[in-house]
Scaffold this active site. Structure first.
Site, short mmCIF file in Angstrom:
data_model
loop_
_atom_site.label_atom_id
_atom_site.label_comp_id
_atom_site.label_asym_id
_atom_site.label_seq_id
_atom_site.Cartn_x
_atom_site.Cartn_y
_atom_site.Cartn_z
N GLU A 6 82.73 -78.67 99.50
CA GLU A 6 81.66 -78.01 100.40
C GLU A 6 80.30 -78.02 99.64
O GLU A 6 80.47 -77.53 98.73
CB GLU A 6 81.90 -76.53 100.89
CG GLU A 6 80.95 -75.95 101.93
CD GLU A 6 80.43 -74.64 101.64
OE1 GLU A 6 80.27 -73.79 102.24
OE2 GLU A 6 80.42 -74.20 100.10
N ASP A 48 84.03 -74.70 96.98
CA ASP A 48 83.12 -73.68 97.48
C ASP A 48 81.70 -74.03 96.71
O ASP A 48 81.69 -74.29 95.42
CB ASP A 48 83.47 -72.19 97.18
CG ASP A 48 82.53 -71.38 98.02
OD1 ASP A 48 82.32 -71.54 99.23
OD2 ASP A 48 81.72 -70.52 97.44
C1 NOJ Z 1 80.47 -71.19 101.34
C2 NOJ Z 1 81.55 -70.17 102.22
O1 NOJ Z 1 81.88 -70.98 103.10
C3 NOJ Z 1 80.85 -68.79 102.74
O2 NOJ Z 1 81.75 -68.30 103.66
C4 NOJ Z 1 80.23 -67.81 101.47
O3 NOJ Z 1 79.65 -67.06 101.76
C5 NOJ Z 1 79.87 -68.73 100.42
N1 NOJ Z 1 80.15 -70.13 100.14
C6 NOJ Z 1 79.54 -68.29 99.04
O4 NOJ Z 1 80.87 -68.32 98.34
#
Ligand code: NOJ
Ligand code: CA
Length: 560
Positions: A272, A211
């Protein structure tokens, strides 16, 4: 089907994202759980996927749906136990499905043991140094230390008094105030995450989704600097923005790679990272995470030109790094693809979503048709394809969630400027009727609309031409057709039609335009995302799977 030790299994895998709270509820409390996933392993196996990626299932107060983690090495009791997790993992492995878990390294929750210790501790203490605490500006420290913005609030700084702290400091959170950011300059934080990765890898977890991978390292040198902000600002290619995509972050992933490579097969990871394509390749390099989400198609319209250029750029960049690229049409943060493609491209989607879809008409059928055509296109490309639960049913975004039931902090914390992401997180419909459409025996934690019944697994199973059966056939074929990671473009007589083939003669043609496209002579038809036609006319009441004409918003696969 036994899992192989092939260390490249992920390069062209099909990965299905599960949002556990909304997948299947096994005990009637309205929340999906681990046992619910176990009960649907046959369904997952029927999709012919290679792996699932589980959205965070850790203990959490759900200030951000679960991306606010209280304990990285446990299962939320509302979702199950570690023993049930192990059972799920073993059973998925038995049917040949691997498992990715979500690692959230940028921030914990405010209920994490370390944050509670930090709030109770003195400024300058070791406990505070695991997070980012600073004195404020202004005569009495009443102003935030910098201009850093939060995704879910105006400022990335909250005063510690909001968390019960008594020392007049501020702490940093790039997301909700309940998501304090770790200090990644602290070796203790690095070591704790290595322990977490090892914890799951030792249990047999095959991969990790990382993440906000681009935010861990910040420029914390004193005095802290404001972040440049002006319209059109992009993080520089030099990797020295104060907050994002800093060069130092790669040291972390190199160390993680060394750990992943101690396993057989090596554990895999996908970043991500919202960074420019030129920078994304560092995250996905074989010395680091190996793979990164390619989010360009999330922004694209259903448009041949946009698709073509995104495909070319993505394949080129990935190849240069020795990685394979990824294809993503939707996830738990995005308006569902069927809905995006059912709207006229000129519509301001945010305004439209905030109006509960009332400002412009949604062409539901065209949206599903285009999204299915796009899904078959990305499945045929070299690289790894991600599908988010419900895409295989052709689900649309749920637009009319009553305000008092909205859960997403994106809405609640951001002055209600964005209705948020709940609309793609509504519990799945398994049956036509019944309590929560078969999601559980009672209610669903987010309200399901009445049209869900007709989009349920029950309603679509065994029905030729349904979205689900179209996906099932496509995914089964994809598994057999996977070929070396090469693609050849073929010229078409219509600029709104894209045609490419893979080295084994697998051809994929997608019609993004409004006219029928004659594909005579390419090869034998394997499958199509919708009915084909002959001389521009649908036969058999629109159910024809033969013909030479590709209708608008349709993909056909052929074997030459
Ligand atoms: C990216 C995640 O996909 C999202 O859902 C989340 O709110 C943020 N990161 C914070 O962790
Ligand atoms: Ca439950």
């Amino acid at each position: 089907m036994a899992l192989t030790l092939d260390k490249n299994w992920w390069r062209q895998a099909l990965i299905y994202q599960i949002y556990p709270r909304s997948f299947k509820d096994s005990n009637g409390d309205g929340i999906g759980d681990i046992n619910g996933i176990i009960s649907k392993i046959d369904y997952l196996a029927s999709l012919n996927i290679d792996a699932i990626w589980l959205f965070p299932f850790y203990p959490s107060a759900l200030a951000d749906g679960g991306y606010d983690v209280d304990d990285y090495r446990d299962v939320d009791p509302k979702l199950g136990t570690l023993a049930e997790f192990d059972e799920m993992l073993a059973k998925l492995h038995e049917v040949g499905i691997r498992v990715f878990v979500d690692i959230v390294p940028n921030h914990s929750s405010n209920r994490h043991e370390w944050f509670k210790e930090a709030i109770a501790a003195e400024p300058g203490s070791a406990a505070r140094n695991r997070y980012i605490f600073r004195d404020g500006k202004g005569a009495n420290g009443e102003l935030p230390p910098t201009n850093w913005p939060s995704h879910f609030a105006p400022s990335a700084w909250s005063h510690e008094s909001t968390q019960g702290g008594k020392h007049n400091q501020w702490y940093c959170h790039l997301f909700a105030p309940e998501q304090p950011d770790f200090n990644w300059d602290n070796r203790e934080v690095e070591e704790d995450f290595l322990k977490t990765l090892k914890f799951w890898a030792d249990r047999g977890v095959d991969g990790f989704r990382i993440d906000v991978a681009h935010a861990l390292k910040k420029d914390l040198s004193e005095p802290l600097k404001d972040q440049h902000r002006y319209p059109g600002y992009e993080n520089p290619l030099t990797g020295d923005d104060v907050l994002f995509d800093r060069n130092e972050v790669h040291e972390i992933y190199k160390e993680w790679r060394r750990l992943f490579d101690t396993y057989n097969p090596p554990r895999v990871a996908v970043a991500e990272a919202y960074v420019r394509p030129e920078r994304l390749v560092h995250y996905s390099s074989p010395e680091e995470l190996g793979q990164a989400f390619n989010f360009q198609l999330l922004e694209a319209d259903f448009n041949a030109h946009e698709y073509r250029s995104i495909i070319d750029i993505s394949l080129r960049e990935a190849k240069a790094q020795g990685s394979s690229t990824t294809w993503v049409l939707g996830n738990h943060d995005q308006v569902r693809p069927a809905t995006r493609y059912g709207l006229h491209p000129s519509v301001d989607r945010l305004r439209w979503k905030n109006s509960d879809g009332t400002t412009h008409p949604l062409d539901r059928e065209t949206g599903v048709k285009a999204a299915t055509a796009a899904a078959m296109l990305i499945m045929a490309l070299p690289g790894c394809t991600y599908i988010y639960q419900g895409e295989e049913l052709g689900l649309h975004e749920v637009l009319d969630i009553p305000e008092d039931q909205i859960q997403d902090p994106q809405y609640l914390r951001n002055h209600k400027v964005d209705k948020g992401r709940d609309g793609c997180r509504v519990p799945l419909p398994w049956t036509r009727t019944g309590s929560s459409f078969g999601f559980g025996t009672a209610h669903a934690h987010l309200p399901q609309p009445s049209w869900f019944g007709e989009k349920s697994v029950e309603a679509e199973s065994g029905v030729a031409g349904s979205t689900l059966e179209t996906f099932r056939t496509a995914l089964a074929l994809r598994k057999k057709l996977i070929a070396p990671e090469e693609l050849t473009w073929h010229e078409t007589s219509d600029a709104k039609v894209l045609h490419f083939s893979r080295p084994n003669g697998w051809h994929c043609i997608t019609n993004f335009g409004r006219n029928f496209y004659d594909f005579r002579g390419v090869g034998t038809i394997l499958h199509s995302s919708g009915p084909l036609a002959t001389k521009g006319i649908f036969t058999l009441h629109g159910m024809a799977t033969s013909g030479n004409d590709l209708p608008p918003a349709t993909t056909v696969w052929l074997q030459a």
